[in-house]
Enzyme design. Structure first.
Site, PDB file in Angstrom:
ATOM      1  N   LYS A  29      -9.564  14.019  -3.355  1.00 36.13           N
ATOM      2  CA  LYS A  29      -9.266  13.642  -2.145  1.00 36.13           C
ATOM      3  C   LYS A  29      -8.543  14.604  -1.254  1.00 36.13           C
ATOM      4  CE  LYS A  29      -8.861   8.623  -2.911  1.00 36.13           C
ATOM      5  NZ  LYS A  29      -7.923   7.329  -2.683  1.00 36.13           N
ATOM      6  N   ASP A  49      -7.139   4.341   3.170  1.00 38.62           N
ATOM      7  CA  ASP A  49      -5.961   3.943   2.020  1.00 38.62           C
ATOM      8  C   ASP A  49      -4.764   3.174   2.630  1.00 38.62           C
ATOM      9  OD1 ASP A  49      -7.915   4.734  -0.036  1.00 38.62           O
ATOM     10  OD2 ASP A  49      -6.733   6.381  -0.569  1.00 38.62           O
TER      11      ASP A  49
END
Ligand code: ATR
Length: 276
Positions: free
Chosen positions: A68, A104
């Site tokens: 990520k 997210d």
């Protein structure tokens, strides 16, 4: 039917085989009759993986652990949130131009706002890793007051230097946790196989709290069981998975995601996970 026009979307991680995204997305494509397919690929090298996916013109790439942060180095554009958080979980490919996005924080905030307002609320964020960064970014955007609690206090301190949070503490400072309105666990504590563990003692959870655990294996973590026992409101980790999947679906296809079908697909996938 898969043919030579099918658009490819995928998740890249290491490992990747545990991902529930393919079930959710493929059911969504089928429900809307879209000529898309979603696969899971294990890769140790995100640079090579992204170069290959760019070359074959994959449309959308979900990025998971451990890529990520690293993935940001190999894209053409970075959206404001991904840049501020320092991580991406979603890459969009517009004819060879890769844009890194972070959804997210959007999914966490959506899950929280289903049960509580956030403006002015005191939030205890447990953990100071990548997931915490995304959630803290979202909470601050919503006008919440953020206190960060972490095993390694220094890591929490570093976050307060980046985000305008109220303070940093150790997980032992349970009186400050109790004083908050919302408790959010972003650590891996309570995840299988350590299902009997909770990041905080049950006694610091009060009936007026909202408690959100991003762990989803199991769904009812020790933390959430303790919260439920005292009558606190709880939010399970699959909400974040679902809302994240819906958002990615919309970014990749440009269509409104079929909520019911994707929710059911995720529930079936989670049940299979529990059985296996
Ligand atoms: P993610 O990107 O999923 O947030 P991460 O960046 O590895 O994962 O962060 C993991 C977080 O869980 C950290 O806050 C970590 O605490 P430390 O900073 O002290 O390492 C926390 N964590 C992991 N295992 C833990 C444990 N057994 N007890 C308490 N906190 C734990």
């Amino acid at each position: 039917m898969i043919d030579s026009h099918t658009k490819l979307c995928c998740i890249i991680g290491n490992p990747a085989k545990h991902s529930l995204s393919p079930q959710m997305h493929n059911v969504g494509y089928e429900a809307l009759g879209l000529n898309f397919v979603f696969l899971a690929f294990q890769s140790m090298n995100i640079q090579i993986a992204l170069a290959g996916l760019r070359e074959i013109n994959a449309r959308g790439i979900a990025v998971t652990i451990p890529h990520k942060v690293e993935a940001l180095k190999f894209v053409d554009k970075i959206d404001e949130a991904a840049g501020n958080i320092g991580a991406t979980n979603t890459i969009l490919n517009d004819n060879g131009i890769l844009t890194a996005i972070n959804t997210d924080w959007i999914s966490a905030i959506r899950a929280l706002k289903k049960v509580t307002d956030l403006k002015g609320k005191k939030c205890a964020v447990l953990g100071a890793g990548g997931a915490a960064r995304a959630i803290i970014y979202g909470l601050i955007k919503e006008g919440a007051q953020v206190n960060i609690f972490n095993r390694t206090v220094e890591h929490a301190k570093i976050l307060t230097e980046h985000f305008p949070a109220n303070g940093f503490h150790s997980l032992e400072q349970t009186d400050i946790i109790s004083d908050c309105d919302i408790i959010i666990n972003t650590t891996s504590v309570g995840m299988t196989p350590d299902m009997e563990k909770s990041p905080i003692p049950a006694k610091c959870i009060l009936p007026r709290h909202v408690v959100f655990d991003i762990v989803y294996t199991p769904l009812m973590t020790k933390l959430l069981k303790d919260a439920k026992n005292v009558g606190a409101k709880i939010i399970t980790g699959e909400k974040m998975l679902l809302y994240g999947g819906l958002k990615q679906f919309e970014l990749f296809t440009g269509k409104k995601a079929p909520f019911t079908q994707m929710k059911q697909a995720l529930q079936r996938a989670l049940q299979n996970k529990e059985i296996n």
